[in-house]
Design a protein around this motif. Structure first.
Motif, mmCIF file in Angstrom:
data_model
loop_
_atom_site.group_PDB
_atom_site.id
_atom_site.type_symbol
_atom_site.label_atom_id
_atom_site.label_comp_id
_atom_site.label_asym_id
_atom_site.label_seq_id
_atom_site.Cartn_x
_atom_site.Cartn_y
_atom_site.Cartn_z
ATOM 1 N N PHE A 34 0.818 -1.212 0.000
ATOM 2 C CA PHE A 34 0.000 0.000 0.000
ATOM 3 C C PHE A 34 0.854 1.265 0.000
ATOM 4 O O PHE A 34 0.601 2.207 -0.745
ATOM 5 C CB PHE A 34 -0.934 -0.016 1.208
ATOM 6 C CG PHE A 34 -1.590 1.302 1.487
ATOM 7 C CD1 PHE A 34 -2.503 1.844 0.601
ATOM 8 C CD2 PHE A 34 -1.270 2.029 2.628
ATOM 9 C CE1 PHE A 34 -3.093 3.066 0.850
ATOM 10 C CE2 PHE A 34 -1.854 3.247 2.885
ATOM 11 C CZ PHE A 34 -2.778 3.767 1.992
ATOM 12 N N ILE A 35 1.878 1.302 0.853
ATOM 13 C CA ILE A 35 2.743 2.481 0.958
ATOM 14 C C ILE A 35 3.415 2.777 -0.372
ATOM 15 O O ILE A 35 3.502 3.933 -0.812
ATOM 16 C CB ILE A 35 3.792 2.281 2.070
ATOM 17 C CG1 ILE A 35 3.114 2.313 3.448
ATOM 18 C CG2 ILE A 35 4.886 3.333 1.988
ATOM 19 C CD1 ILE A 35 4.013 1.914 4.588
ATOM 20 N N LYS A 36 3.888 1.718 -1.027
ATOM 21 C CA LYS A 36 4.552 1.920 -2.320
ATOM 22 C C LYS A 36 3.585 2.446 -3.373
ATOM 23 O O LYS A 36 3.918 3.328 -4.162
ATOM 24 C CB LYS A 36 5.179 0.606 -2.787
ATOM 25 C CG LYS A 36 6.412 0.189 -1.991
ATOM 26 C CD LYS A 36 7.019 -1.097 -2.532
ATOM 27 C CE LYS A 36 8.286 -1.466 -1.768
ATOM 28 N NZ LYS A 36 8.890 -2.732 -2.279
ATOM 29 N N LEU A 37 2.369 1.900 -3.375
ATOM 30 C CA LEU A 37 1.388 2.339 -4.364
ATOM 31 C C LEU A 37 0.893 3.751 -4.079
ATOM 32 O O LEU A 37 0.586 4.503 -5.001
ATOM 33 C CB LEU A 37 0.194 1.373 -4.372
ATOM 34 C CG LEU A 37 0.383 0.075 -5.159
ATOM 35 C CD1 LEU A 37 -0.802 -0.852 -4.941
ATOM 36 C CD2 LEU A 37 0.556 0.354 -6.644
ATOM 37 N N LEU A 38 0.804 4.117 -2.816
ATOM 38 C CA LEU A 38 0.273 5.423 -2.440
ATOM 39 C C LEU A 38 1.122 6.556 -2.984
ATOM 40 O O LEU A 38 0.607 7.597 -3.394
ATOM 41 C CB LEU A 38 0.177 5.530 -0.913
ATOM 42 C CG LEU A 38 -0.488 6.789 -0.363
ATOM 43 C CD1 LEU A 38 -1.925 6.884 -0.847
ATOM 44 C CD2 LEU A 38 -0.433 6.802 1.150
ATOM 45 N N GLN A 39 2.446 6.365 -3.010
ATOM 46 C CA GLN A 39 3.311 7.457 -3.452
ATOM 47 C C GLN A 39 3.561 7.449 -4.960
ATOM 48 O O GLN A 39 4.244 8.326 -5.478
ATOM 49 C CB GLN A 39 4.644 7.414 -2.698
ATOM 50 C CG GLN A 39 5.381 6.102 -2.767
ATOM 51 C CD GLN A 39 6.461 5.987 -1.700
ATOM 52 O OE1 GLN A 39 6.428 6.678 -0.696
ATOM 53 N NE2 GLN A 39 7.411 5.107 -1.931
#
Length: 485
Positions: A21-26
């Protein structure tokens, strides 16, 4: 003396789903398609399209995780058909997810060449022997993205000796360097700004033009005075009239100080793809996600059925177990990815709606002075999320309004106290500061002290060092360098 102690500590580790999720969010919208394509290529259990309606499955082990995402058929699949399949094609004819249009889809081919390639092509036109060509290639390889060679020539000589086994000296190196400096774009391979400007002036179409001659004299003999805008000293030293020095300075300022152009050596047109679309329906503001941020993804029906058929197969077969383990891993990864995309959409919308409500006055009319002071913490508290999450959204996302496209970080700013006791956004102060500089008499530009006094008269309680900081952020030079003839 070594001792063995037992201690207990509390630590927090991110799960694979959280990392996903963190990778996709940015990831910005412009790159989201590429990221999804990468996942589709490496995971055959993931495919494009709307989720299908599901039926109740008898497989309780798999149902706990995927009962909302997978379709079920009553018929049994023969897993032996899959055991020898290397899954080389993720979108094969005969599969339900194959699209015949894929074969006809145009693939964009880049026709651009890098600056390095352009210079090597020009080098090949010179009548150089193999040894000189290697020296030329070494020099071109030392050219930085802005077009300059900043490495000391002695260091380049050492590089040639150690890596190419070529002995050379400064004279030979400078001789080949001068040849490279005749290449296009003009000014390339210069070692200093002064040398860059001289090269461009010497290559002017009419070198005997008095304006070109005067400009060359200024750069060659009065470069320090020119950079400090001491025009009266230049005028006196070169015995030029006011019109002559004005024309020469105008010519110099039109030269290219960075002949290398784009930072990566490519001429590139960039398009901003907004993450959000804001519409004003009769005074009611509505924000929506760009459709590119909401892709339709689902878990492959064939992979779901393959896993479902495992309960009806011989579980003692090792080859079968390995296959089912592989299928389960791919299904898990597909489910995690789909969930991460959905969570990304939800987080983006929640963050943008909070910003919209906080800065509603600005979004109604687009007036920069209506921006309120706002920091990451203000939004994080409103949506009950961590500040780092809001930061990831704000740093790489943008919104399209009827006033233009704005990066989200544009709306975050510090507060400046006024005489009335209210806080205003530093964006407003910067806007007022920019207006003052734009309206100043360029023959007598305003100093920072004068700007402070003018801002204080308008009610903005601001210090001189803060004005200097804002001026630098707005890329406004000091008063001396803003002076014009």
């Amino acid at each position: 003396m070594q001792k063995l102690n037992l201690s207990q500590s509390l630590s927090q580790k991110l799960s694979p789903q959280q990392i996903q999720f963190i990778k996709l969010l940015q990831v910005p919208t412009a790159e989201l398609d590429t990221r999804i394509e990468e996942e589709l290529e490496i995971n055959p259990a993931l495919e494009e399209g709307k989720e299908e309606e599901t039926e109740q499955s008898q497989d309780d082990d798999f149902e706990d995780s995927y009962d909302d995402d997978l379709g079920r058929d009553d018929h049994e699949l023969n897993l032996d058909d899959y055991l020898d399949d290397e899954y080389s094609g993720y979108k094969m004819q005969g599969d339900g997810n194959y699209n015949s249009d894929d074969d006809d889809r145009e693939i964009p081919i880049s026709s651009q060449t890098s600056l390095h390639e352009q210079l090597i092509t020009q080098l090949n036109f010179l009548k150089l022997d193999d040894r000189q060509k290697i020296i030329g290639q070494q020099l071109i390889g030392s050219i930085e993205n802005d077009g300059y060679i900043r490495r000391d020539l002695e260091a380049i000589i050492n590089d040639l000796a150690f890596s190419q086994n070529i002995e050379t000296d400064i004279d030979e190196l400078e001789e080949i360097l001068r040849k490279i400096q005749t290449f296009d774009p003009a000014g390339i391979a210069a070692r200093t700004l002064q040398e860059c400007l001289i090269i461009q002036l010497e290559r002017k179409e009419h070198p005997d033009d008095p304006v070109v001659k005067h400009a060359l004299l200024i750069v060659q003999d009065c470069f320090e005075e020119f950079t400090k805008k001491h025009y009266s000293k230049i005028q006196k030293r070169l015995d030029l009239d006011e019109e002559g020095i004005k024309d020469a300075v105008n010519l110099i300022t039109r030269l290219n100080p960075k002949p290398g152009g784009a930072s990566d050596g490519l001429v590139r047109t960039q398009y901003i793809i907004p993450d959000f679309i804001l519409t004003n329906n009769g005074g009611k503001l509505e924000v929506s996600l760009n459709s590119k941020n909401a892709p339709e993804l689902r878990i492959s029906r064939s992979y779901a059925d393959m896993f479902d058929a495992y309960d009806k197969s011989d579980k003692k077969d090792k080859k079968l177990k390995d296959t089912v383990t592989f299928v389960k891993q791919k299904l898990d990864a597909a489910k995690w990815f789909i969930d991460a995309i959905k969570q990304r959409q939800n987080t983006l919308l929640r963050t943008m709606e909070a910003i919209l409500n906080y800065q509603k006055e600005f979004f109604i009319d687009g007036d920069e002075t209506n921006l309120r002071p706002m920091i990451l913490k203000d939004i994080a508290e409103r949506i009950d999320m961590d500040i780092s999450t809001v930061s990831r959204v704000a740093n790489s996302k943008s919104i399209q309004t009827e006033f233009g496209v704005y990066p989200l970080k544009y709306f975050f700013s510090e507060g400046i106290a006024t005489d009335s006791g209210e806080d205003v956004s530093n964006r407003e102060v910067k806007s007022v500061l920019q207006g003052m500089v734009d309206a100043e008499d360029k023959k007598r530009p305003l100093s920072d002290d004068k700007l402070v006094k003018m801002l204080n008269k308008l009610g903005y309680n601001i210090a001189r060092r803060t004005v200097a900081k804002y001026r630098e952020q707005l890329q406004i030079p000091v008063a001396r360098l803003r002076k014009e003839l």
